[in-house]
Enzyme design. Structure first.
Site, short mmCIF file in Angstrom:
data_model
loop_
_atom_site.label_atom_id
_atom_site.label_comp_id
_atom_site.label_asym_id
_atom_site.label_seq_id
_atom_site.Cartn_x
_atom_site.Cartn_y
_atom_site.Cartn_z
N HIS A 1 19.12 77.86 -35.00
CA HIS A 1 17.67 77.80 -34.74
C HIS A 1 16.99 79.06 -35.25
N ASP B 1 -1.67 83.25 -62.83
CA ASP B 1 -0.40 82.83 -62.25
C ASP B 1 0.31 84.07 -61.74
N TRP C 1 22.05 84.99 -34.12
CA TRP C 1 21.56 85.25 -35.48
C TRP C 1 21.84 86.69 -35.90
N SER D 1 16.83 85.32 -53.02
CA SER D 1 15.55 84.63 -53.13
C SER D 1 14.40 85.52 -52.65
N SER D 2 14.58 86.14 -51.49
CA SER D 2 13.49 86.97 -50.96
C SER D 2 13.21 88.16 -51.84
N HIS E 1 14.85 95.30 -37.89
CA HIS E 1 13.53 95.64 -37.38
C HIS E 1 12.44 95.51 -38.44
N GLU F 1 12.47 93.58 -40.74
CA GLU F 1 12.35 92.14 -40.91
C GLU F 1 11.28 91.55 -39.98
N TYR G 1 8.64 92.87 -39.01
CA TYR G 1 7.32 93.16 -39.57
C TYR G 1 7.09 92.40 -40.86
N SER H 1 -6.97 88.94 -40.98
CA SER H 1 -8.03 89.82 -41.49
C SER H 1 -8.93 89.12 -42.50
N HIS I 1 16.11 100.56 -31.22
CA HIS I 1 15.57 100.08 -29.94
C HIS I 1 16.15 98.71 -29.57
N HIS I 2 16.88 98.11 -30.50
CA HIS I 2 17.58 96.86 -30.17
C HIS I 2 18.93 97.14 -29.56
N THR J 1 -0.81 99.51 -34.72
CA THR J 1 -1.08 98.12 -34.37
C THR J 1 -2.35 98.02 -33.56
N LYS K 1 -5.36 98.06 -35.65
CA LYS K 1 -5.67 96.75 -36.23
C LYS K 1 -6.38 95.86 -35.22
N ARG L 1 19.88 85.95 -21.73
CA ARG L 1 19.64 85.01 -22.83
C ARG L 1 20.97 84.47 -23.34
C1 HEA Z 1 10.07 82.43 -36.22
C2 HEA Z 1 11.00 82.31 -35.41
C3 HEA Z 1 11.11 81.39 -34.25
C4 HEA Z 1 10.36 80.28 -33.88
C5 HEA Z 1 9.16 79.69 -34.60
C6 HEA Z 1 10.93 79.78 -32.68
C7 HEA Z 1 10.46 78.66 -31.99
C8 HEA Z 1 10.99 78.19 -30.80
N1 HEA Z 1 12.04 78.71 -30.10
FE1 HEA Z 1 13.19 80.26 -30.70
N2 HEA Z 1 14.35 81.83 -31.29
C9 HEA Z 1 14.13 82.64 -32.37
C10 HEA Z 1 13.11 82.53 -33.29
C11 HEA Z 1 12.14 81.53 -33.26
N3 HEA Z 1 12.01 80.56 -32.31
C12 HEA Z 1 15.12 83.68 -32.43
C13 HEA Z 1 15.23 84.78 -33.46
C14 HEA Z 1 15.97 83.47 -31.34
C15 HEA Z 1 17.19 84.28 -30.93
C16 HEA Z 1 18.44 83.60 -31.34
C17 HEA Z 1 19.65 84.32 -30.88
O1 HEA Z 1 19.74 84.61 -29.67
O2 HEA Z 1 20.51 84.61 -31.71
C18 HEA Z 1 15.44 82.31 -30.64
C19 HEA Z 1 15.99 81.81 -29.46
C20 HEA Z 1 15.40 80.84 -28.68
C21 HEA Z 1 15.77 80.53 -27.35
C22 HEA Z 1 16.82 81.27 -26.53
C23 HEA Z 1 18.12 80.64 -26.61
C24 HEA Z 1 19.10 81.42 -25.84
O3 HEA Z 1 19.01 82.65 -25.79
O4 HEA Z 1 20.02 80.80 -25.29
C25 HEA Z 1 14.98 79.50 -26.92
C26 HEA Z 1 15.04 78.88 -25.59
O5 HEA Z 1 14.11 78.39 -25.10
C27 HEA Z 1 14.10 79.17 -28.01
C28 HEA Z 1 13.14 78.17 -27.99
C29 HEA Z 1 12.21 77.97 -28.99
C30 HEA Z 1 11.25 76.89 -28.97
C31 HEA Z 1 11.14 75.85 -27.91
C32 HEA Z 1 10.49 77.04 -30.10
C33 HEA Z 1 9.35 76.15 -30.49
O6 HEA Z 1 8.23 76.92 -30.84
C34 HEA Z 1 9.72 75.22 -31.60
C35 HEA Z 1 8.65 74.18 -31.76
C36 HEA Z 1 8.82 73.28 -32.91
C37 HEA Z 1 9.36 72.09 -32.85
C38 HEA Z 1 9.93 71.61 -31.58
C39 HEA Z 1 9.41 71.26 -34.06
C40 HEA Z 1 8.91 69.88 -33.83
C41 HEA Z 1 10.04 68.93 -33.71
C42 HEA Z 1 9.88 67.66 -33.36
C43 HEA Z 1 8.55 67.10 -33.05
C44 HEA Z 1 11.03 66.77 -33.22
C45 HEA Z 1 11.14 65.87 -34.34
C46 HEA Z 1 12.21 66.36 -35.22
C47 HEA Z 1 12.43 65.93 -36.46
C48 HEA Z 1 11.55 64.94 -37.11
C49 HEA Z 1 13.59 66.52 -37.23
N4 HEA Z 1 14.38 80.00 -29.05
C1 HEA Z 2 6.98 89.36 -35.44
C2 HEA Z 2 7.94 89.89 -34.84
C3 HEA Z 2 7.90 91.07 -33.91
C4 HEA Z 2 6.92 92.03 -33.69
C5 HEA Z 2 5.59 92.18 -34.37
C6 HEA Z 2 7.45 92.89 -32.68
C7 HEA Z 2 6.76 94.00 -32.20
C8 HEA Z 2 7.31 94.93 -31.34
N1 HEA Z 2 8.53 94.87 -30.72
FE1 HEA Z 2 9.85 93.34 -30.88
N2 HEA Z 2 11.30 91.98 -31.26
C9 HEA Z 2 11.22 90.92 -32.13
C10 HEA Z 2 10.15 90.61 -32.95
C11 HEA Z 2 9.00 91.37 -33.02
N3 HEA Z 2 8.70 92.48 -32.28
C12 HEA Z 2 12.42 90.14 -32.10
C13 HEA Z 2 12.72 88.90 -32.93
C14 HEA Z 2 13.26 90.75 -31.17
C15 HEA Z 2 14.62 90.30 -30.68
C16 HEA Z 2 15.69 90.28 -31.68
C17 HEA Z 2 16.97 89.77 -31.08
O1 HEA Z 2 17.60 90.52 -30.30
O2 HEA Z 2 17.35 88.60 -31.33
C18 HEA Z 2 12.52 91.91 -30.67
C19 HEA Z 2 13.04 92.80 -29.76
C20 HEA Z 2 12.44 93.99 -29.41
C21 HEA Z 2 13.09 95.03 -28.69
C22 HEA Z 2 14.54 95.03 -28.21
C23 HEA Z 2 14.66 94.43 -26.88
C24 HEA Z 2 16.06 94.29 -26.44
O3 HEA Z 2 16.81 93.55 -27.06
O4 HEA Z 2 16.41 94.95 -25.46
C25 HEA Z 2 12.17 96.04 -28.55
C26 HEA Z 2 12.43 97.33 -27.85
O5 HEA Z 2 11.82 98.29 -28.04
C27 HEA Z 2 10.95 95.62 -29.19
C28 HEA Z 2 9.78 96.36 -29.27
C29 HEA Z 2 8.67 96.00 -30.01
C30 HEA Z 2 7.48 96.83 -30.11
C31 HEA Z 2 7.23 98.14 -29.44
C32 HEA Z 2 6.63 96.16 -30.96
C33 HEA Z 2 5.29 96.65 -31.43
O6 HEA Z 2 5.13 96.46 -32.80
C34 HEA Z 2 4.14 95.98 -30.70
C35 HEA Z 2 2.84 96.73 -30.94
C36 HEA Z 2 1.64 96.01 -30.40
C37 HEA Z 2 0.96 96.31 -29.29
C38 HEA Z 2 1.39 97.42 -28.37
C39 HEA Z 2 -0.24 95.52 -28.85
C40 HEA Z 2 -1.53 95.89 -29.50
C41 HEA Z 2 -1.92 97.30 -29.32
C42 HEA Z 2 -3.02 97.71 -28.66
C43 HEA Z 2 -3.98 96.78 -28.03
C44 HEA Z 2 -3.31 99.17 -28.63
C45 HEA Z 2 -3.28 99.83 -27.31
C46 HEA Z 2 -1.96 99.80 -26.73
C47 HEA Z 2 -1.31 100.82 -26.14
C48 HEA Z 2 -1.72 102.24 -26.21
C49 HEA Z 2 -0.09 100.51 -25.37
N4 HEA Z 2 11.14 94.36 -29.70
CU LIG Z 3 12.61 95.84 -33.44
#
Ligand code: HEA
Ligand code: HEA
Ligand SMILES: [Cu+2]
Ligand code: CUA
Lengths: 295, 299, 535
Positions: free
Chosen positions: C79, C108, C144, C171-172, C255, C257, C259, C270, C304-305, C330, C333, C452
Site C-alpha cells: 500500500h 515541450d 515500506w 524513472s524519478s 525524509h 522524500e 518533501y 500557491s 527524527h524517524h 513552513t 508559507k 502501528r
Molecule cells: C501518499 C501516500 C498514502 C496514501 C494516499 C494513503 C492512503 C490511505 N491509507 Fe495509508 N499508508 C501510507 C501512505 C499512504 N496512505 C504509508 C507510507 C503507510 C505506512 C506503511 C508502513 O507501515 O510500512 C501507510 C499505512 C497505512 C495504514 C497503517 C497500517 C498499519 O500500520 O498496520 C493504514 C490503516 O488504516 C492506512 C490506511 C489508508 C487509507 C484508508 C487510505 C485512503 O486514503 C485510501 C483511499 C483510496 C481508496 C480506498 C481508493 C478507492 C478504491 C476503491 C473505491 C475500491 C475499488 C477498487 C478498485 C476498482 C481496484 N495506511
Molecule cells: C508529505 C509528507 C510529510 C510532511 C510534509 C511531513 C512534515 C513533518 N513531519 Fe512527518 N512524516 C511523514 C510525512 C510527512 N511529514 C511520514 C510518511 C512519516 C512516517 C514514515 C514511516 O515511519 O513510515 C512521518 C514521520 C514523522 C516523524 C517520525 C515519527 C516517528 O516515527 O516516531 C517525525 C518526527 O519528528 C515527523 C515530523 C515532521 C515535521 C516536524 C514536519 C514539518 O514539516 C511540519 C511543519 C508544519 C507545521 C508545523 C504547520 C504549519 C506551521 C505554522 C502554522 C507555523 C507556526 C507553527 C509553530 C511555531 C509550531 N514526521
Molecule cells: Cu521525516
C-alpha cells in the site's frame, strides 16, 4: 553541420515520436527480471543474457539516432545546452549514489564498529555481547567473517598497485584534457592519439584492478563476505570499476567518432559529456584511494 | 439560503470543526489521550505532550481563526473587492518568522531537559536484560541467574487465530496478556538492557513512558522507576514491525513491593513455578558484578 | 540537411498528432506523456487504495477475520509503496509535464525522448513489484521502510522488490533531470527565474531533491541486495555492520522524500489560492526562499524517524532541534497563504475548496509532526497510530488533495471542457468528511497506545478503529466520483473559455483552450509574458 548553428535560438526542436524509450524500458525490465529469476534460481542466466543483448542494442540504436541527428545539424545551441545540463545533473546523481557507499564506510568506521566494541554509551555491547571483540579498522566483525578458517585477512596496501592505478587515472585525466584542447584547436591528429591513450589507460586500470581482485580473493582472504571491510571495499571499488569500464567504452565510441571526423571545435557535446564523466570517475577514485586504501 | 451563503456556511462549519477537533484529544473525554503514567519520567513526558498539544491548539486557534476570518469576511458573494496592491510586507514576514522561532525555543527547553533526565542512567539498582525473539520476549535478571521467556497468553493465542470463531470480547485482556510477566519492585530504578536475537523489536510500556528498539547485535538502555504505591500490572506491546506475529508479542510488567519482589526472586532461584528457561538462551552470560555496573558515560 | 532539421521542428506541422497506439508508446509530446503519468497515478491510487481497504477491513473489528498476519504486512508494505512511488510521485511528474512547459513558455520538455523513457519505466517497475504478490513467500512484508534484518527474511519477492525500486528510482531521476533542464534552459526569453509561477519553483526544488536522494535509496537497497545474496555484512553486526546504518541511509532519502511529495503541493496551492482570491500571491519571494529552506533543512533532520534506536544524546538533541526548525519556513508559507486570502475576493469553486482543505488539514498534520519532533514525547508516539495519523494528514488531505485541486484547476485548459461543478463539490465534501472520519480517530488510537503495523488489536481500541474503517470506505468510494467527474468532463463537459477562472494568472492561461498540442511553438513575447503575469 555548419548550419547547425544557423537554427536560431528562438526555434525549438521537438523530436518525432520514437520507439527507443519504450524499447529501453522493456530492455531494463527484461534485464532485471532476468537477474531476479537468476538470483532466485527460477531459471539460469538466459533471460538476463537476453537483457544484456537488448541493452547493447539499446545503446547502439538510440545513440545512433542521436548522433545522426546531431550530424545532420538538427540540434541548435539550446538543445546542446539541454544535453549538457542533463549530463551534469546525471553525474550529480551518480555522485550521490557513491555518497551512499562512502557514507556507509564512514559510518561503519567512525561509529558502528567502535560501538560494537563498546565505545561510549555502547559499553554494554562489549559487556553483554562481544566480550572478545576489539574495535579496530580494518575489521571483519566479531564473527570474523571471511573465507579463511581462522577468520584472518589482509588488506591491499595503498602504495602498491593502488598508487600505480592512481597515477594511471590521473594521467588519463591529463591526456583527455590534451585531447579536448586539440579538438578545440582543430588538431585532429593529436585529438585521436590522446583520446586513444585515454581509453587505453582506462582499460589498463581495469585490468590492474581485476588482477588485484584475483589477488585479494585467492591470496589475501579478502572477499565481499569478509565482514564490513570486505563489503565496503568491494562495493566501492567494484562500482567504481564498473564506471571506469563504462567510461572507457564510451571513450572508445567517441574515439571511433573522432576517427570518422565527427565533432567540430565549437560543437562536441558527446565528447564533453564523456570527458566530464571521465573526470568524475577520476575524482571518485581519489576519494577511494584516500579513504579506502590509505588512511 | 443562497448558494454562496451555503458555501460559506459549510466552509465555516468545516473550519470550526477542524480547529475544535484537537480539543477532543483532551483527557476528560475518555480513551482519547495519552494516559498519565506511573513513573517520574512518564509524567514528565505526559506534561511535555500536553504542553505541545496546547501550544498547537493556541497556534491553531490563531491560524485557523485567520483562515476562517478571511474566508468569511472576504467572500466575493458578499461583494468583497480584492486589494491587489497587497503583495508583500517585509515587516509582517519578519514577525511571522521570528515569533515561531521564539515559540520553538520555548518548546525545546523543557524537551531537552526531560531528554537529559531520560538519558541519565546513573544509580540503577536492578539490571534486566531483555531480548526480543520472533515472537516473544526473554527476560534475564542480570546477576541473579533468573531468566525466562514471556509469550502471548494461551487464551489470546487461541482466539486470535484466523477464523477461530472466538469472540475477542470474551477473552480477558485479549492480546495483552502473557504467560510469565516481568516482575519488578516499586520505587526502584530499574535498568533495561535491550537486544534482540533475530530482527528488530521494540519494548514499549506506555505507563512507563518508555520505548526503545531491541536490535540484534546491539544493546540499548532505558530505565524506569515506578512510584511507590503504584503496584499492579502494566501492559505494553512490541512496537517495531518484526514479522508475521509482530502484533502478538505483548509485554506485561508486574510491579510489586520490594518485599514481595525479594520473595519472588528467591522463589525463582529455588526453581519455583515459572517454567524453566529454554535452553536456547543466547551465549551472553550474566556475570555477578553486572548489576553494579557504572552508568555508561553520557555521549 | 537543413531540410531534415526543419522537418522536425514542431512549427512545421501544426498540431500534427500521431495516431493510435504509437501516439502513446512512442510519445515525445509533454501533454501525452503527462496524461499517461496521470492515468497511471490514478490506477495506482486505486490499487493502493484497495489495499488500504483490505487493511481497514481487517481492522474493522478486533480478531482476525479476513487475512493472515503475514499477508496483512504485505498489504501495508505494498500500500505504502504503491501510494508513494506509484500514485503521488507520478501524479506530480504528470502535472509537471503538463504545466511546466506551458508555464515557462516552452513547446515541450527539454528532453522529450528521455521523458517518455522516464514514464515507461514505471509500468514495468510496478509490474515487477506487483508480481511479488504471486511468488513463493508472498509480497514484501517488512514495511515500506524495508528495515533489515526483517526485510532480509523475504522470500522470492526480495530481488523483485529491490529491482522495482531501482527502476522507480531511475524513472524519478530522469524525470527530475528533465524538469530541471526545462526550467533552467527552456524559459521563454524575458522570463526570469523570479517571474516563474510558484509551481515551477517548487518543482525545480523538488527535482533537485529527487536527483540528490533517489540515488541514495538505490544505494541502500543495493546494499540490502548484496547482504541478501552476496554475503556482505553492511547491516549485520556479526560482520561489523549495523542494522541501524540502513535506517540512517534510508531516512537520508526518506525524509527529503516526504518533501518531494509535498513541495509541488505547495506550488499548486500557491497558484490556486491567488486565483480564487483574485489577488496576487502574498510574499512571492519569501515563498521561494521558504521552499528552498525546507529543502535544505530536509537533509539534516532524517534521524527524527529513529529516535528510539538508541542514538547518543547529542544526536537526539540535534535532530530534534533541526526538525523543529522546519516549522518556521513552513509557517511562512501558511501565513503567506492566509495573507493572500486576506482582503481578497474569494469564491469557492472546487479547486479552491480542495486548496482550503489542504490549508487546514496540512497544517493540522504539521502540528502533529511538530509534536513528533519532541524526542521524549516521540518515545511514546513512535510506531503508534499517532504517527499514522500524522503522515496521512500530510499525505492525503495534503498531497492527494493538492493533486486533485490541480486536476480540477487545469482540466479546462487541458481538455477544453469544464467539469460538473455540482459533482465536483459533492466529491469535495464527501472526501473531506471521509478523510477526517478516517484519520482523526487514529490520533486517539495512537495516544491510547495502539502500535502501528498490527493486524489485530485488543478490545480497548475497537471503537475508534471501527469509526476509522467506516471513514475509509466513505473516503475511498467517494473517489469513484472523482473518476466519474473527470470522465464525464472529458466526454461531454461544457466548453471552457480560454481563461475559465476569472482571477487566473500565468502563461498557461494565455494559450488557447484547449491548449494546442505543442504548447508554445514560438516563444511568447515579453508582452505576452507580462500580460500573463499581471492580467
Ligand atoms: C501518499 C501516500 C498514502 C496514501 C494516499 C494513503 C492512503 C490511505 N491509507 Fe495509508 N499508508 C501510507 C501512505 C499512504 N496512505 C504509508 C507510507 C503507510 C505506512 C506503511 C508502513 O507501515 O510500512 C501507510 C499505512 C497505512 C495504514 C497503517 C497500517 C498499519 O500500520 O498496520 C493504514 C490503516 O488504516 C492506512 C490506511 C489508508 C487509507 C484508508 C487510505 C485512503 O486514503 C485510501 C483511499 C483510496 C481508496 C480506498 C481508493 C478507492 C478504491 C476503491 C473505491 C475500491 C475499488 C477498487 C478498485 C476498482 C481496484 N495506511
Ligand atoms: C508529505 C509528507 C510529510 C510532511 C510534509 C511531513 C512534515 C513533518 N513531519 Fe512527518 N512524516 C511523514 C510525512 C510527512 N511529514 C511520514 C510518511 C512519516 C512516517 C514514515 C514511516 O515511519 O513510515 C512521518 C514521520 C514523522 C516523524 C517520525 C515519527 C516517528 O516515527 O516516531 C517525525 C518526527 O519528528 C515527523 C515530523 C515532521 C515535521 C516536524 C514536519 C514539518 O514539516 C511540519 C511543519 C508544519 C507545521 C508545523 C504547520 C504549519 C506551521 C505554522 C502554522 C507555523 C507556526 C507553527 C509553530 C511555531 C509550531 N514526521
Ligand atoms: Cu521525516
Ligand atoms: Cu517484536 Cu514487533
Amino acid at each position: 553541420m555548419a548550419n547547425a548553428t544557423e537554427h536560431a535560438a528562438d526555434k525549438y526542436y521537438v523530436p518525432h515520436e520514437s520507439p527507443w524509450p519504450i524499447y529501453g524500458s522493456l530492455t531494463l525490465f527484461v534485464f532485471m527480471i532476468g537477474l531476479c529469476g537468476w538470483l532466485n534460481q527460477w531459471y539460469g542466466p538466459w533471460v538476463f543474457a537476453i537483457g544484456v543483448i537488448m541493452l547493447i542494442g539499446l545503446f547502439v540504436g538510440w545513440f545512433a539516432v542521436v548522433i545522426n541527428e546531431h550530424q545532420h545539424g538538427m540540434y541548435n545551441m539550446q538543445v546542446d545546452k539541454s544535453f549538457r545540463m542533463g549530463m551534469l545533473w546525471f553525474i550529480f546523481s551518480e555522485v550521490m549514489f557513491f555518497a551512499a557507499f562512502f557514507g556507509a564506510l564512514f559510518y561503519a568506521r567512525t561509529l558502528s564498529v567502535p560501538w560494537i566494541g563498546g565505545e561510549g554509551v555502547k559499553i554494554f555491547n562489549k559487556l553483554l555481547l562481544f566480550q572478545d571483540f576489539n574495535a579496530t579498522w580494518p575489521t571483519n566483525g566479531p564473527a570474523a567473517l571471511g573465507p579463511r578458517d581462522d577468520g584472518s585477512f589482509e588488506t591491499i596496501p595503498a602504495f602498491g598497485l593502488p598508487a600505480i592505478n592512481t597515477a594511471i587515472l590521473l594521467l588519463s585525466g591529463v591526456t583527455i584534457t590534451i585531447a579536448h584542447h586539440a579538438l578545440k584547436e582543430g588538431n585532429r591528429k593529436i585529438l585521436n592519439i590522446f583520446l586513444a591513450a585515454t581509453f587505453l589507460l582506462g582499460f589498463l586500470f581495469v585490468g590492474l584492478q581485476a588482477y588485484e581482485y584475483v589477488h585479494a580473493y585467492t591470496e589475501l582472504g579478502l572477499t565481499l563476505a569478509t565482514g564490513i571491510y570486505g563489503s565496503t571495499f568491494f562495493m566501492l571499488t567494484g562500482f567504481h570499476g564498473v564506471h571506469v569500464t563504462l567510461g572507457a567504452i564510451m571513450l572508445l565510441v567517441i574515439w571511433f567518432r573522432t576517427m570518422k571526423g565527427h565533432f567540430t571545435p565549437q560543437r562536441h557535446f558527446g565528447f564533453e559529456a564523456v570527458a566530464w564523466y571521465w573526470h568524475f570517475v577520476d575524482v571518485v577514485w581519489l576519494g577511494l584511494f584516500v579513504f579506502v586504501y590509505w588512511v | 439560503m443562497t448558494r454562496h451563503a451555503r458555501t460559506a456556511l459549510s466552509a465555516t462549519a468545516f473550519a470550526i470543526l477542524g480547529s475544535l477537533a484537537p480539543l477532543a484529544a483532551h483527557a476528560e473525554w475518555g480513551n482519547l489521550n495519552m494516559p498519565v503514567g506511573v513513573t517520574v519520567l512518564s509524567k514528565e513526558i505526559h506534561a511535555l505532550h500536553m504542553t505541545m498539544f496546547w501550544w498547537c491548539v493556541a497556534i491553531g486557534v490563531f491560524v485557523f481563526g485567520w483562515m476562517i476570518w478571511s474566508l468569511v469576511a472576504f467572500r466575493k458573494s458578499q461583494g468583497a473587492k480584492p486589494d491587489t496592491t497587497m503583495t508583500h510586507s517585509t515587516k509582517a514576514e519578519i514577525v511571522w518568522t521570528v515569533i515561531p522561532v521564539v515559540i520553538l525555543v520555548i518548546m525545546a527547553i523543557p524537551a531537552a531537559r526531560t531528554l537529559i533526565a531520560i538519558e541519565d542512567t546513573r544509580n540503577t539498582e536492578i539490571s534486566i536484560k531483555v531480548t526480543g525473539y520472533q515472537w516473544k520476549w526473554h527476560y534475564d535478571y542480570l546477576g541473579e541467574d533468573v531468566k525466562f521467556f514471556s509469550s502471548l497468553a494461551r487464551a489470546s493465542d487461541e482466539a486470535r487465530q484466523l477464523g477461530s470463531g472466538v469472540n475477542p470480547e470474551s477473552v480477558e485482556n485479549y492480546l495483552r496478556d502473557v504467560d510469565n510477566p516481568l516482575v519488578v519492585p516499586e520505587d526502584t530504578k530499574v535498568r533495561v538492557l535491550l537486544t534482540a536475537q533475530d530482527v528488530i523489536h521494540a519494548w514499549w510500556v506506555p505507563a512507563f513512558g518508555m520505548k526503545k528498539d531491541a536490535i540484534p547485535g546491539n544493546v540499548n538502555e532505558l530505565w524506569f522507576k515506578v512510584e511507590k504505591g503504584k503496584t499492579g500490572l502494566y501492559r505494553g506491546q512490541c512496537a517495531e514491525l518484526c514479522g508475521r506475529d509482530h502484533g502478538f508479542m505483548p509485554i506485561v510488567v508486574k510491579v510489586v513491593t520490594k518485599d514481595e519482589y525479594r520473595t519472588w526472586l528467591a522463589g525463582q532461584k529455588a526453581g519455583e513455578s515459572t517454567p524453566a528457561d529454554a535452553s536456547s538462551e543466547p551465549a551472553a552470560d550474566s556475570s555477578p558484578t553486572i548489576a553494579a555496573l557504572p552508568a555508561a558515560p553520557q555521549g | 540537411m537543413a531540410n531534415t532539421a526543419t522537418h522536425d521542428h514542431a512549427h512545421d506541422h501544426h498540431d500534427h498528432k500521431p495516431h493510435g497506439l504509437k501516439r502513446w508508446l512512442y510519445a515525445t509530446n509533454h501533454k501525452d506523456i503527462g496524461t499517461m503519468y496521470l492515468v497511471f497515478a490514478c490506477v495506482m491510487f486505486f490499487l493502493g487504495g484497495a489495499m488500504a481497504l483490505v487493511i481497514r477491513a481487517e481492522l474493522f473489528q478486533p480478531g482476525l477475520q479476513f487475512v493472515d498476519p503475514g499477508f496483512y504486512n504485505s498489504m501495508t508494505t505494498m500500500h505504502a509503496l504503491l501510494m508513494i512511488f506509484g500514485a503521488v510521485m507520478p501524479a506530480w511528474t504528470g502535472l509537471a509535464n503538463w504545466m511546466v512547459p506551458m508555464q515557462v513558455g516552452a513547446p515541450d520538455m527539454a528532453l522529450p525522448r528521455l521523458n517518455n523513457f522516464s514514464f515507461w519505466l514505471l509500468p514495468f517497475a510496478f509490474t515487477l513489484l506487483l508480481l511479488t504478490l504471486f511468488v513463493p513467500g508472498g509480497a514484501p512484508a517488512g514495511g515500506w521502510t524495508l528495515y533489515p534484518p526483517l526485510s532480509l527474511q523475504a522470500g522470492d519477492s526480495f530481488p523483485l522488490t529491490i529491482f522495482a525500486i531501482h527502476l522507480m528510482g531511475i524513472s524519478s531521476i530522469l524525470g527530475a533531470i528533465n524538469v530541471v533542464v526545462t526550467i533552467l534552459n527552456m524559459r521563454a526569453p524575458g522570463m526570469g527565474l523570479l517571474n516563474m509561477p510558484l509551481f515551477c519553483w517548487t518543482w525545480l526544488i523538488t527535482a533537485y531533491l529527487l536527483i540528490a536522494v533517489m540515488p541514495v535509496l538505490a544505494g541502500a537497497v543495493t546494499m540490502l541486495l548484496t547482504d541478501y545474496f552476496f554475503g556482505t555484512s553492511f547491516f549485520a553486526a556479526s560482520g561489523g555492520g549495523d542494522p541501524v546504518m540502513f535506517q540512517h541511509i534510508f531516512w537520508f532519502f526518506g525524509h527529503p522524500e516526504v518533501y518531494i511529495l509535498i513541495l509541488p503541493a505547495f506550488g499548486v496551492v500557491s497558484e490556486i489560492i491567488p486565483t480564487f482570491s483574485r489577488k496576487p500571491l502574498f510574499g512571492y519571494e519569501s515563498m521561494v526562499y521558504a521552499t528552498a529552506s525546507i529543502a535544505f533543512l530536509s537533509f539534516i533532520v532524517w534521524a527524527h524517524h529513529m529516535f528510539t534506536v538508541g542514538m547518543p544524546l547529542a544526536g537526539q538533541l540535534f535532530f530534534m532541534l533541526s526538525t523543529m526548525l522546519i516549522a518556521v519556513p513552513t509557517g511562512v508559507k501558511v501565513f503567506n497563504w492566509c495573507a493572500t486570502m486576506w482582503k481578497g475576493s474569494i469564491s469557492f469553486e472546487t479547486p479552491m475548496l480542495f486548496a482550503i482543505a489542504f490549508l487546514f488539514l496540512f497544517t493540522l498534520g504539521g502540528f502533529s509532526g511538530l509534536m513528533l519532533a519532541i524526542v521524549p514525547a516521540d518515545f511514546q508516539y513512535h510506531d503508534s497510530y499517532f504517527v499514522v495519523a500524522h503522515f496521512h494528514y500530510v499525505l492525503v488531505p495534503g498531497a492527494v488533495f493538492a493533486i486533485m485541486a490541480g486536476v480540477y484547476y487545469w482540466l479546462p485548459k487541458w481538455t477544453g471542457r469544464m467539469y460538473n461543478e455540482k459533482i465536483g463539490k459533492l466529491h469535495f465534501w464527501l472526501s473531506t468528511i471521509g478523510v477526517n472520519v478516517l484519520f482523526f480517530p487514529q490520533h486517539f488510537l495512537g495516544l491510547a497506545g495502539m502500535p502501528r503495523r498490527i493486524p489485530d488489536y485488543s478490545t480497548q481500541f475497537a471503537d475508534w478503529n471501527m469509526v476509522s474503517s467506516l471513514g475509509a470506505s466513505l473516503f475511498g468510494f467517494s473517489q469513484l466520483l472523482f473518476v466519474y467527474v473527470i470522465w464525464s468532463a472529458v466526454r461531454s463537459g461544457e466548453k471552457a473559455a480560454d481563461r475559465p477562472w476569472e482571477g487566473a494568472h500565468g502563461l498557461e492561461w494565455e494559450l488557447p483552450t484547449p491548449a494546442p498540442y505543442h504548447s508554445w511553438e514560438t516563444p511568447p513575447t515579453r508582452s505576452v509574458i507580462s500580460h500573463g503575469a499581471m492580467h
